[in-house]
Every structure is written in structure tokens, then in C-alpha cells.
Design an enzyme around this catalytic site. Structure first.
Site, PDB file in Angstrom:
ATOM      1  N   ARG A  15       0.598  -1.155   0.171  1.00 26.06           N
ATOM      2  CA  ARG A  15      -0.123  -0.425  -0.026  1.00 26.06           C
ATOM      3  C   ARG A  15       0.741   1.436   0.106  1.00 26.06           C
ATOM      4  O   ARG A  15       0.674   2.777  -0.764  1.00 26.06           O
ATOM      5  CB  ARG A  15      -1.158  -0.328   1.078  1.00 26.06           C
ATOM      6  CG  ARG A  15      -0.300  -0.129   2.471  1.00 26.06           C
ATOM      7  CD  ARG A  15      -1.047  -0.071   3.303  1.00 26.06           C
ATOM      8  NE  ARG A  15      -0.410  -0.221   4.884  1.00 26.06           N
ATOM      9  CZ  ARG A  15      -0.743  -0.535   5.884  1.00 26.06           C
ATOM     10  NH1 ARG A  15      -2.122  -0.063   6.662  1.00 26.06           N
ATOM     11  NH2 ARG A  15      -0.160  -0.497   7.025  1.00 26.06           N
ATOM     12  N   GLY A  91       5.087 -21.924   8.138  1.00 24.29           N
ATOM     13  CA  GLY A  91       5.740 -22.803   8.107  1.00 24.29           C
ATOM     14  C   GLY A  91       6.831 -22.371   9.108  1.00 24.29           C
ATOM     15  O   GLY A  91       6.457 -21.163   9.578  1.00 24.29           O
ATOM     16  N   LYS A 146       0.675 -20.406  17.651  1.00 18.63           N
ATOM     17  CA  LYS A 146       1.405 -20.594  18.460  1.00 18.63           C
ATOM     18  C   LYS A 146       1.957 -19.288  18.802  1.00 18.63           C
ATOM     19  O   LYS A 146       3.252 -19.062  19.131  1.00 18.63           O
ATOM     20  CB  LYS A 146       2.920 -20.889  17.727  1.00 18.63           C
ATOM     21  CG  LYS A 146       3.357 -20.833  15.977  1.00 18.63           C
ATOM     22  CD  LYS A 146       3.844 -19.390  16.048  1.00 18.63           C
ATOM     23  CE  LYS A 146       3.902 -18.700  15.044  1.00 18.63           C
ATOM     24  NZ  LYS A 146       4.400 -17.781  14.357  1.00 18.63           N
ATOM     25  N   ARG A 210       8.823 -11.823  17.034  1.00 15.89           N
ATOM     26  CA  ARG A 210       8.406 -10.256  17.400  1.00 15.89           C
ATOM     27  C   ARG A 210       7.101 -11.155  18.244  1.00 15.89           C
ATOM     28  O   ARG A 210       7.402  -9.520  19.409  1.00 15.89           O
ATOM     29  CB  ARG A 210       7.061  -9.739  16.087  1.00 15.89           C
ATOM     30  CG  ARG A 210       7.922  -9.102  15.027  1.00 15.89           C
ATOM     31  CD  ARG A 210       9.287  -9.035  14.260  1.00 15.89           C
ATOM     32  NE  ARG A 210       7.652 -10.454  13.372  1.00 15.89           N
ATOM     33  CZ  ARG A 210       6.858  -9.989  12.640  1.00 15.89           C
ATOM     34  NH1 ARG A 210       6.969  -8.865  11.712  1.00 15.89           N
ATOM     35  NH2 ARG A 210       6.682 -11.239  11.496  1.00 15.89           N
ATOM     36  N   ASN A 211       6.981 -11.982  18.362  1.00 20.16           N
ATOM     37  CA  ASN A 211       5.731 -12.544  19.235  1.00 20.16           C
ATOM     38  C   ASN A 211       6.309 -13.073  20.211  1.00 20.16           C
ATOM     39  O   ASN A 211       6.215 -11.969  21.543  1.00 20.16           O
ATOM     40  CB  ASN A 211       4.584 -13.706  18.944  1.00 20.16           C
ATOM     41  CG  ASN A 211       3.789 -12.899  18.375  1.00 20.16           C
ATOM     42  OD1 ASN A 211       2.680 -12.696  18.406  1.00 20.16           O
ATOM     43  ND2 ASN A 211       3.693 -13.637  17.318  1.00 20.16           N
TER      44      ASN A 211
HETATM   45  N1  LIG Z   1       3.090 -17.942   6.800  1.00 24.39           N
HETATM   46  C1  LIG Z   1       5.048 -17.991   7.658  1.00 24.39           C
HETATM   47  O1  LIG Z   1       5.557 -18.490   6.858  1.00 24.39           O
HETATM   48  C2  LIG Z   1       5.083 -16.598   7.899  1.00 24.39           C
HETATM   49  C3  LIG Z   1       4.048 -15.368   8.278  1.00 24.39           C
HETATM   50  N2  LIG Z   1       4.289 -14.292   8.809  1.00 24.39           N
HETATM   51  C4  LIG Z   1       2.750 -13.696   8.925  1.00 24.39           C
HETATM   52  O2  LIG Z   1       2.646 -12.846   7.105  1.00 24.39           O
HETATM   53  C5  LIG Z   1       1.703 -11.758   8.137  1.00 24.39           C
HETATM   54  C6  LIG Z   1       2.683 -10.185   7.511  1.00 24.39           C
HETATM   55  O3  LIG Z   1       3.692 -10.684   8.207  1.00 24.39           O
HETATM   56  P1  LIG Z   1       5.200  -9.358   8.205  1.00 24.39           P
HETATM   57  O4  LIG Z   1       5.414  -9.121   6.459  1.00 24.39           O
HETATM   58  O5  LIG Z   1       6.333 -10.086   8.747  1.00 24.39           O
HETATM   59  O6  LIG Z   1       4.759  -8.323   8.724  1.00 24.39           O
HETATM   60  P2  LIG Z   1       5.016  -6.773   8.818  1.00 24.39           P
HETATM   61  O7  LIG Z   1       3.899  -5.787   9.984  1.00 24.39           O
HETATM   62  O8  LIG Z   1       6.582  -5.971   8.284  1.00 24.39           O
HETATM   63  O9  LIG Z   1       3.789  -6.692   7.051  1.00 24.39           O
HETATM   64  C7  LIG Z   1       2.469  -6.278   7.513  1.00 24.39           C
HETATM   65  C8  LIG Z   1       1.991  -6.013   5.760  1.00 24.39           C
HETATM   66  O10 LIG Z   1       0.840  -5.744   5.744  1.00 24.39           O
HETATM   67  C9  LIG Z   1       0.719  -4.225   5.204  1.00 24.39           C
HETATM   68  N3  LIG Z   1      -0.686  -4.219   5.508  1.00 24.39           N
HETATM   69  C10 LIG Z   1      -1.159  -3.328   7.055  1.00 24.39           C
HETATM   70  N4  LIG Z   1      -2.788  -3.831   6.765  1.00 24.39           N
HETATM   71  C11 LIG Z   1      -2.698  -3.728   5.287  1.00 24.39           C
HETATM   72  C12 LIG Z   1      -4.057  -3.056   4.479  1.00 24.39           C
HETATM   73  N5  LIG Z   1      -5.119  -2.117   5.661  1.00 24.39           N
HETATM   74  N6  LIG Z   1      -4.239  -2.945   3.553  1.00 24.39           N
HETATM   75  C13 LIG Z   1      -3.218  -3.019   2.888  1.00 24.39           C
HETATM   76  N7  LIG Z   1      -1.714  -3.160   3.483  1.00 24.39           N
HETATM   77  C14 LIG Z   1      -1.431  -3.799   4.361  1.00 24.39           C
HETATM   78  C15 LIG Z   1       1.855  -3.666   5.437  1.00 24.39           C
HETATM   79  O11 LIG Z   1       1.943  -2.192   5.286  1.00 24.39           O
HETATM   80  C16 LIG Z   1       2.640  -4.493   5.456  1.00 24.39           C
HETATM   81  O12 LIG Z   1       3.883  -4.763   3.926  1.00 24.39           O
HETATM   82  C17 LIG Z   1       1.531 -11.733   9.436  1.00 24.39           C
HETATM   83  O13 LIG Z   1       0.788 -12.527   9.946  1.00 24.39           O
HETATM   84  C18 LIG Z   1       2.600 -13.003  10.250  1.00 24.39           C
HETATM   85  O14 LIG Z   1       2.089 -13.346  11.029  1.00 24.39           O
HETATM   86  C19 LIG Z   1       5.295 -14.101   9.121  1.00 24.39           C
HETATM   87  C20 LIG Z   1       6.745 -15.322   9.279  1.00 24.39           C
HETATM   88  C21 LIG Z   1       6.155 -15.564   8.527  1.00 24.39           C
HETATM   89  O1  LIG Z   2       5.628 -17.179  12.288  1.00 22.10           O
HETATM   90  C1  LIG Z   2       6.494 -16.612  11.645  1.00 22.10           C
HETATM   91  C2  LIG Z   2       7.582 -17.414  11.325  1.00 22.10           C
HETATM   92  O2  LIG Z   2       7.424 -19.017  10.711  1.00 22.10           O
HETATM   93  C3  LIG Z   2       6.742 -15.158  12.752  1.00 22.10           C
HETATM   94  O3  LIG Z   2       7.145 -15.158  14.037  1.00 22.10           O
HETATM   95  P1  LIG Z   2       6.839 -13.502  14.806  1.00 22.10           P
HETATM   96  O4  LIG Z   2       5.549 -13.264  13.525  1.00 22.10           O
HETATM   97  O5  LIG Z   2       6.698 -13.554  16.384  1.00 22.10           O
HETATM   98  O6  LIG Z   2       7.687 -12.337  13.897  1.00 22.10           O
END
Ligand SMILES: NC(=O)C1=CN([C@@H]2O[C@H](COP(=O)(O)OP(=O)(O)OC[C@H]3O[C@@H](n4cnc5c(N)ncnc54)[C@H](O)[C@@H]3O)[C@@H](O)[C@H]2O)C=CC1
Ligand SMILES: O=C(CO)COP(=O)(O)O
Length: 289
Positions: A15, A91, A146, A210-211
Site C-alpha cells: 500500500r 511453517g 502458536k 516479534r511475538n
Molecule cells: N507464513 C509464514 O510462514 C509467515 C507468516 N508471517 C505472517 O505474515 C504476516 C505479515 O508478516 P510481516 O511481513 O512480518 O509483517 P509486517 O508488519 O512487516 O508487514 C505487514 C504488511 O501488511 C501491510 N498491511 C497492513 N495492513 C494493511 C492494509 N490495511 N492494507 C494493505 N496492506 C496492509 C503492511 O503495509 C505491511 O507491508 C503476519 O500475519 C505474520 O504473522 C510471518 C512470518 C512467516
Molecule cells: O511466524 C513466524 C515464523 O514462522 C514469525 O514469527 P513472529 O511473527 O513472531 O515474528
């Protein structure tokens, strides 16, 4: 960048960027959403206003729960795009380690196995091992729930309670996750896999989470507001904890660790009081077989 390294054309949208979402999504085959939970519904509705091929696959990597409905992110995408394949990617994937090209594994889960297999091929490489799984709900709930236990683990380390306490907390945390997950309709085995136990171990043991940081700093005496103001990125566990408490109450599921994390995040108790509450609960069998 994993897909890019495999020769796929990758376009990014944020965004805060200059390109419109519509331009970025033109003629794409796969849409991967890694938006924090608060933005999922809005962005999914925006995407729905553009014309996409019916073959387009959606991948969701968000680890959170919708406060209004308690829905998971994939349920939101699937409701808005009922005729598209939705794949959950989750994961033990701390993003900084992936960026450093350290080896990692993940899970891609969908009700449509061919879609999961397509996504598996897109991301698999010698440094990123991707498994398919037929239980998207379980995979998604493992990654989401988790985060609450990771906050508790951060508190445990911040208070220097030792390895025994941490092992007990994480193990009983997994029991809590499985209880909630089973009630929701997810499979027990999924929670013993990468997206459950795997992600629980990663986030409960890493200062990169972060958590975990939220819990660790709460134990150090900071307020939640101070911590969140200075935190880089989203700690989804804070909101997830509230939604989880709501759902556990509705469904009459015991979630003692989550309850203590909830009271702590509300500022109602100190970390030491949370510990005492957990240690002084009624004694009981480990499992009700
Ligand atoms: N699937 C996986 O293995 C992983 C998933 N995650 C998850 O991914 C998600 C994002 O994590 P991160 O990138 O680390 O967080 P972050 O906080 O660095 O990025 C979040 C992004 O979402 C965007 N965003 C938030 N509200 C928005 C809106 N209303 N409209 C458009 N964009 C919006 C922000 O601008 C930012 O780019 C979280 O839910 C986190 O738990 C994080 C790490 C691993
Ligand atoms: O989900 C995650 C790693 O798998 C990232 O963990 P945090 O969102 O707590 O940084």
C-alpha cells in the site's frame, strides 16, 4: 525472492508503493498475500473488484484471526473467491533467516491438492523444502495459535525461569493449540508437523520472533504500548489472543496459558502472577484419554 530464484516473474505490491494493485495483478497466475491480519479483508475485497482468470491461485501466509468473525485468513479469501483455489503457506519461517538464505522448510496446504502441488513447485529449492498437506485449517491454525504461546515463551525467558519451565510451557501450549484446533475441525497430526510444533519451536526459541519479543519485554517491565511502538513489524499474537479467548469461551475449551497471556496483555496481572496462576492450578491427569 524464492519464486524469483526459480525463474518466475514476481511482482510486488504494497500500500506504500507507487504501483496500483490492479496493475500488479494484471494477468497473474498466483496471488500471494502476506498482509497483516487487520488488512486482509479490505485487500481481498479490492482484489475482487478486478478481473482475474478463474485459474488464479491464492496463497495466504497471514497468521491471524479476524476479530469480528474469528475466521482464519484463508476462510476470508475462500469466501470472497469461492471458485478459486486457496493455498495456506505456513511453517517455521522467520523471515530474516529466509532472507539470509539459510535452509528452511514449510508447508503448503489446500483442499485442492493440485493447487498445493503447483505452489510447492514454485517455491521449492535446495534451501527451501516445501511439503504439501491436505489440512489447510490445521496448517493455518498451527501458525496462528502458536503466536500466543510464543508471547508466553518470551515471558518465560525474560523471567529466566529455566529450560524445564520452557519445555513444560511449550508442550502444554501445544496441548492447548490441539484442543482448540480439534474443536475447529483440524487434524491432530497436522499440529505435530512443521506448521504446528515446528513453528512453535521456532518462534518460542528465537529473539527474531516479534511475538517472543513482546513477551520477553513484558517480563522486562515494559508496557505493551511501549513495546508495540518500537517493534519492527506485526506481532499477530496480541490480537489473536483476544479472538482466541472469545472463541474458547464460546466453545467451552480450556486454554489456561492463553488466559494468562490475555490478562497480562490487558495489564491486569504481572508476569510473576501469571506464572503463579499457571503453577497453582488444580492438579490433574496429563491427558483425558
Ligand atoms: N507464513 C509464514 O510462514 C509467515 C507468516 N508471517 C505472517 O505474515 C504476516 C505479515 O508478516 P510481516 O511481513 O512480518 O509483517 P509486517 O508488519 O512487516 O508487514 C505487514 C504488511 O501488511 C501491510 N498491511 C497492513 N495492513 C494493511 C492494509 N490495511 N492494507 C494493505 N496492506 C496492509 C503492511 O503495509 C505491511 O507491508 C503476519 O500475519 C505474520 O504473522 C510471518 C512470518 C512467516
Ligand atoms: O511466524 C513466524 C515464523 O514462522 C514469525 O514469527 P513472529 O511473527 O513472531 O515474528
Amino acid at each position: 525472492n524464492l519464486a524469483d530464484a526459480n525463474g518466475h516473474e514476481v511482482r510486488l505490491w504494497s500500500r506504500h508503493g507507487s504501483q496500483t494493485l490492479e496493475t500488479v495483478l494484471k494477468d497473474v497466475q498466483i496471488v500471494l498475500s502476506a498482509i497483516s491480519m487487520t488488512g486482509v479483508r479490505d485487500v481481498a475485497f479490492q482484489v475482487n473488484s478486478f478481473s482475474l482468470s478463474p485459474e488464479t491461485i491464492f496463497i495466504t501466509a497471514t497468521k491471524g484471526l479476524d476479530p469480528q468473525t474469528t475466521c482464519t485468513p484463508s476462510q476470508i479469501w475462500q469466501t470472497i473467491f469461492p471458485n478459486h483455489a486457496v493455498v495456506v503457506l505456513s511453517g517455521p519461517n522467520l523471515s530474516q533467516e529466509i532472507q539470509m538464505q539459510l535452509p528452511a522448510a514449510t508447508v503448503v496446504a489446500s483442499n485442492i491438492s493440485t493447487a498445493a502441488e503447483v505452489v510447492q513447485l514454485v517455491f521449492s529449492s535446495h534451501r527451501f523444502r516445501v511439503y504439501t498437506n491436505p489440512d489447510p485449517l490445521g496448517v493455518e491454525l498451527g501458525g496462528t495459535l502458536k503466536n500466543v504461546i510464543a508471547i508466553a515463551a518470551g515471558v518465560c525467558d525474560g523471567l529466566q525461569l529455566g529450560t524445564n519451565a520452557k519445555a513444560a510451557l511449550v508442550t502444554r501450549g501445544l496441548t492447548e493449540i490441539i484442543r482448540v484446533g480439534n474443536d475447529w475441525g483440524a487434524k491432530t497430526e497436522t499440529f505435530y508437523g512443521l506448521s504446528g510444533l515446528g513453528d512453535l519451536l521456532a518462534t518460542c526459541n528465537s529473539p527474531l520472533s516479534r511475538n517472543y519479543q513482546v513477551g520477553y519485554q513484558l517480563a522486562g517491565g515494559k508496557t505493551l504500548r511501549e513495546i508495540l511502538t518500537n517493534l519492527q513489524g506485526t506481532a499477530e499474537g496480541v490480537n489473536t489472543c483476544q479472538v482466541l479467548i472469545q472463541r474458547a469461551k464460546q466453545q467451552n475449551i480450556a486454554v489456561p496459558i492463553t488466559e494468562q497471556v490475555y490478562h497480562l496483555l490487558q495489564g491486569e496481572i504481572t508476569p510473576r502472577q501469571a506464572l503463579d496462576e499457571l503453577m497453582l492450578r488444580d492438579i490433574k491427569p496429563e491427558y483425558n484419554y
